[in-house]
Scaffold this motif. Structure first.
Motif, mmCIF file in Angstrom:
data_model
loop_
_atom_site.group_PDB
_atom_site.id
_atom_site.type_symbol
_atom_site.label_atom_id
_atom_site.label_comp_id
_atom_site.label_asym_id
_atom_site.label_seq_id
_atom_site.Cartn_x
_atom_site.Cartn_y
_atom_site.Cartn_z
ATOM 1 N N ASP A 130 0.800 -1.222 0.000
ATOM 2 C CA ASP A 130 0.000 0.000 0.000
ATOM 3 C C ASP A 130 0.836 1.278 0.000
ATOM 4 O O ASP A 130 0.292 2.373 -0.160
ATOM 5 C CB ASP A 130 -0.951 0.006 1.205
ATOM 6 C CG ASP A 130 -2.132 -0.925 0.995
ATOM 7 O OD1 ASP A 130 -2.252 -1.499 -0.099
ATOM 8 O OD2 ASP A 130 -2.943 -1.092 1.923
ATOM 9 N N LYS A 131 2.144 1.158 0.172
ATOM 10 C CA LYS A 131 3.033 2.324 0.085
ATOM 11 C C LYS A 131 3.844 2.326 -1.201
ATOM 12 O O LYS A 131 4.633 3.250 -1.432
ATOM 13 C CB LYS A 131 3.977 2.365 1.291
ATOM 14 C CG LYS A 131 3.258 2.595 2.618
ATOM 15 C CD LYS A 131 2.524 3.920 2.645
ATOM 16 C CE LYS A 131 1.816 4.141 3.965
ATOM 17 N NZ LYS A 131 1.058 5.418 3.991
ATOM 18 N N GLY A 132 3.701 1.295 -2.021
ATOM 19 C CA GLY A 132 4.419 1.254 -3.286
ATOM 20 C C GLY A 132 5.920 1.129 -3.108
ATOM 21 O O GLY A 132 6.686 1.675 -3.898
ATOM 22 N N LYS A 133 6.351 0.373 -2.088
ATOM 23 C CA LYS A 133 7.778 0.267 -1.785
ATOM 24 C C LYS A 133 8.186 -1.182 -1.565
ATOM 25 O O LYS A 133 7.377 -2.022 -1.165
ATOM 26 C CB LYS A 133 8.113 1.074 -0.536
ATOM 27 C CG LYS A 133 7.817 2.562 -0.672
ATOM 28 C CD LYS A 133 8.087 3.305 0.623
ATOM 29 C CE LYS A 133 7.734 4.781 0.475
ATOM 30 N NZ LYS A 133 7.979 5.547 1.714
ATOM 31 N N VAL A 134 9.453 -1.451 -1.816
ATOM 32 C CA VAL A 134 10.070 -2.733 -1.480
ATOM 33 C C VAL A 134 11.243 -2.444 -0.558
ATOM 34 O O VAL A 134 12.135 -1.663 -0.912
ATOM 35 C CB VAL A 134 10.547 -3.482 -2.740
ATOM 36 C CG1 VAL A 134 11.324 -4.735 -2.345
ATOM 37 C CG2 VAL A 134 9.368 -3.838 -3.629
ATOM 38 N N VAL A 135 11.234 -3.065 0.621
ATOM 39 C CA VAL A 135 12.291 -2.857 1.607
ATOM 40 C C VAL A 135 13.262 -4.025 1.566
ATOM 41 O O VAL A 135 12.855 -5.189 1.534
ATOM 42 C CB VAL A 135 11.704 -2.701 3.024
ATOM 43 C CG1 VAL A 135 12.784 -2.763 4.087
ATOM 44 C CG2 VAL A 135 10.956 -1.377 3.131
ATOM 45 N N VAL A 136 14.545 -3.706 1.558
ATOM 46 C CA VAL A 136 15.602 -4.705 1.653
ATOM 47 C C VAL A 136 16.055 -4.754 3.112
ATOM 48 O O VAL A 136 16.328 -3.712 3.708
ATOM 49 C CB VAL A 136 16.802 -4.343 0.759
ATOM 50 C CG1 VAL A 136 17.760 -5.517 0.632
ATOM 51 C CG2 VAL A 136 16.344 -3.854 -0.612
ATOM 52 N N PHE A 137 16.116 -5.971 3.688
ATOM 53 C CA PHE A 137 16.527 -6.069 5.088
ATOM 54 C C PHE A 137 17.366 -7.315 5.319
ATOM 55 O O PHE A 137 17.409 -8.228 4.487
ATOM 56 C CB PHE A 137 15.308 -6.056 6.018
ATOM 57 C CG PHE A 137 14.456 -7.304 5.975
ATOM 58 C CD1 PHE A 137 14.613 -8.308 6.913
ATOM 59 C CD2 PHE A 137 13.484 -7.453 4.992
ATOM 60 C CE1 PHE A 137 13.831 -9.449 6.874
ATOM 61 C CE2 PHE A 137 12.689 -8.598 4.955
ATOM 62 C CZ PHE A 137 12.867 -9.599 5.893
ATOM 63 N N ASN A 138 18.037 -7.346 6.454
ATOM 64 C CA ASN A 138 18.833 -8.497 6.861
ATOM 65 C C ASN A 138 17.955 -9.391 7.739
ATOM 66 O O ASN A 138 17.563 -8.975 8.827
ATOM 67 C CB ASN A 138 20.073 -8.026 7.630
ATOM 68 C CG ASN A 138 21.002 -9.167 7.996
ATOM 69 O OD1 ASN A 138 20.579 -10.216 8.455
ATOM 70 N ND2 ASN A 138 22.299 -8.942 7.815
ATOM 71 N N PRO A 139 17.626 -10.615 7.311
ATOM 72 C CA PRO A 139 16.720 -11.445 8.101
ATOM 73 C C PRO A 139 17.332 -11.991 9.380
ATOM 74 O O PRO A 139 16.605 -12.463 10.258
ATOM 75 C CB PRO A 139 16.370 -12.585 7.136
ATOM 76 C CG PRO A 139 17.524 -12.662 6.203
ATOM 77 C CD PRO A 139 18.009 -11.248 6.042
ATOM 78 N N THR A 140 18.658 -11.906 9.504
ATOM 79 C CA THR A 140 19.320 -12.367 10.725
ATOM 80 C C THR A 140 19.342 -11.275 11.783
ATOM 81 O O THR A 140 18.991 -11.496 12.942
ATOM 82 C CB THR A 140 20.751 -12.832 10.419
ATOM 83 O OG1 THR A 140 20.707 -13.892 9.464
ATOM 84 C CG2 THR A 140 21.444 -13.335 11.686
ATOM 85 N N THR A 141 19.727 -10.067 11.398
ATOM 86 C CA THR A 141 19.815 -8.957 12.355
ATOM 87 C C THR A 141 18.552 -8.110 12.384
ATOM 88 O O THR A 141 18.373 -7.291 13.293
ATOM 89 C CB THR A 141 20.998 -8.048 12.004
ATOM 90 O OG1 THR A 141 20.746 -7.415 10.727
ATOM 91 C CG2 THR A 141 22.302 -8.830 11.928
#
Length: 392
Positions: A130-141
Motif C-alpha cells: 500500500d506504500k508502493g515500496k520494497v524494503v531490503v533487510f537483513n533477516p538475521t539482524t
C-alpha cells in the motif's frame, strides 16, 4: 527509462531483535511440522512432532492476527499481518524444532507488508504494497539495508498512483517484482506486469507486460514465482480472484536467461476444464507447493461452489496436481476445503494438504510414489490449518 531513486528518509521502520542471532542447525528434531491455525478473530502458530502424531492443539502456540501471511526460512518463521497491522514478527526455530519469539519489524503505518522473499541469511525483501515500496533487510539482524520507492513512478497503471508491488524473486543478478496494479483490494487493472531490477544497484531496468493473464503474483503465496530444474521462471497470475469478468488466472513463463515473457507459453487455468471439479472451471489458487519434475500441487477454487462468499463456511477449494510444462492437471482424492486452509507442503514422500472439510479438519496426505491419498486427516488440528511447513 529513468532509474528510480532509493529514498531512505521517507519511511520509518523500527527494528527490534534478540541479541542471540547464532545460526542453529536443524538436527535431531522433536518437532517436524510448523502449523498455523485460524479462527474467525485470531490465529495460532505452533509446532508439532510429525505425521505420526494424530492430534495437534494450540496449547503451546503463539497467538497472531486472524489471517496473517506466514513464511519459513531456515531457522526462522516470519509472520506478516496482512491488512491487520504493520508489525512483522519473527520466531526462532531451536535445534529440536520448537518456536520462540525472536524480534519484530515495525513497518510504516498502513503499509500492508505482504510478500517476503529470502535471498540469503543476510538479505531479504518485503513488499509494502500500500506504500508502493520494497524494503531490503537483513533477516538475521532485522536491520534495514535499502528500499525501492515505486510510488508515483511511470510503472503505475491506472489512477491510484501506486503499482502495488507484490511477489519478489532474485535470479541471475536480477530482481523480478510483480506489480499487482490493484484498483481495489480484490481487483486489478488488466494484464500481468513485472519489474526487472538490477539487484546490485536496485535500479529498474524495465517493466514487462502480458495481456494473456492478469494480476501477476498472489499476496502471501511463496510459490507466486517458481524456478524449475532447467532454470525457467514461472509466475502465477491471480486474475483478481475471479471477480473481474474477462480476467484470467494461471501461469506465464520467463525462460532461463531471458527477461521477457515467453510468447509461446501460457497455462490459462480459467479456461482449463478440470475433470471432477464442480462447474469444470476455477477462479484462483489459494496455496501451492512445487515438487521436482515440473510438478505443482495446489488448492484451487471452484466458483460454482462459492455462491455466498463465506470464507469460513463454504468449501470451494479442490486439491490438484499439475504439470507446468505439459499443462496437464488432475483432481486429487482430497476433501474440499475452505479459504482459511488449503496450504501445501512435503515431508518425505508425502504431499501434505491442510484441509478444513465438512467432516474433518487437519492434514491430509498424498503419497508421491504410490499415489495413495489418506481417507481422513493423519493429523487433526484445533482450528483451520491455514499454513503448514515441514522441517527435515
Amino acid at each position: 527509462m529513468r532509474h528510480l531513486l532509493i529514498k531512505l528518509s521517507f519511511i520509518t521502520i523500527l527494528f527490534i531483535t534478540s541479541c542471540n542471532d547464532d545460526d542453529v542447525a536443524l538436527s535431531k528434531l522433536d518437532q517436524r511440522l510448523i502449523i498455523h491455525t485460524a479462527f474467525e478473530s485470531s490465529s495460532f502458530l505452533g509446532t508439532h512432532s510429525g505425521l505420526d502424531s494424530a492430534n495437534y492443539s494450540n496449547d503451546n502456540a503463539f497467538e497472531e492476527v486472524a489471517y496473517p501471511f506466514t513464511y519459513h526460512y531456515r531457522n526462522y518463521v516470519f509472520t506478516s499481518p496482512n491488512f491487520y497491522g504493520d508489525v512483522v514478527k519473527r520466531y526462532r526455530i531451536d535445534d529440536k524444532g520448537n518456536l520462540s519469539e525472536d524480534g519484530q519489524m515495525v513497518m510504516e503505518e498502513n503499509s500492508f507488508p505482504s510478500n517476503i522473499y529470502f535471498v540469503s541469511d543476510n538479505k531479504a525483501y518485503i513488499s509494502l504494497t500500500d506504500k508502493g515500496k520494497v524494503v531490503v533487510f537483513n533477516p538475521t539482524t532485522l536491520e534495514k539495508i535499502d528500499e525501492i520507492d515505486l510510488l508515483g513512478s511511470e510503472y503505475v497503471i491506472g489512477a491510484d498512483n501506486n503499482p502495488d508491488p507484490g511477489a519478489i524473486i532474485a535470479k541471475d543478478g536480477k530482481l523480478f517484482i510483480t506489480l499487482q496494479q490493484k484498483n481495489s483490494f480484490a481487483s486489478s487493472e488488466n494484464g500481468a506486469h513485472i519489474l526487472v531490477v538490477d539487484e546490485n544497484t536496485l535500479s529498474v531496468e524495465k517493466m514487462i507486460s502480458d495481456t494473456r493473464l492478469d494480476w501477476a503474483g498472489r499476496p502471501g503465496m511463496q510459490e507466486s514465482f517458481i524456478v524449475t530444474e532447467n532454470g525457467d521462471l514461472y509466475v502465477y497470475c491471480l486474475g483478481s480472484f475471479g471477480y473481474i469478468k474477462g480476467q484470467s488466472h494461471g501461469f506465464l513463463r520467463i525462460k532461463n536467461g531471458e527477461t521477457e515473457f515467453d510468447p509461446d507459453y501460457v497455462f490459462n487455468l480459467s479456461s482449463e476444464n478440470i475433470a471432477g471439479v464442480e462447474g469444470g472451471f476455477t477462479s484462483y489458487i489459494n496455496q501451492a507447493y512445487y515438487d521436482a519434475g515440473n510438478t505443482l500441487y495446489f488448492t484451487v477454487k471452484s466458483p460454482a461452489l462459492a455462491l455466498d462468499q463465506d470464507f469460513f463456511k463454504e468449501r470451494p477449494f479442490y486439491a490438484v496436481k499439475a504439470d507446468l510444462v505439459e499443462k496437464k492437471i488432475e483432481k486429487l482424492d482430497i476433501p474440499l476445503t475452505s479459504f482459511y486452509s488449503g496450504d501445501v507442503a512435503k515431508l518425505g514422500d508425502e504431499i501434505i494438504f491442510s484441509i478444513s472439510s465438512e467432516s474433518a479438519v487437519g492434514l491430509f496426505t498424498y503419497n508421491t510414489k504410490t499415489g495413495v491419498t489418506s481417507s481422513e486427516p493423519v493429523v487433526k488440528t484445533a482450528g483451520d490449518p491455514i499454513y503448514v511447513f515441514t522441517l527435515e
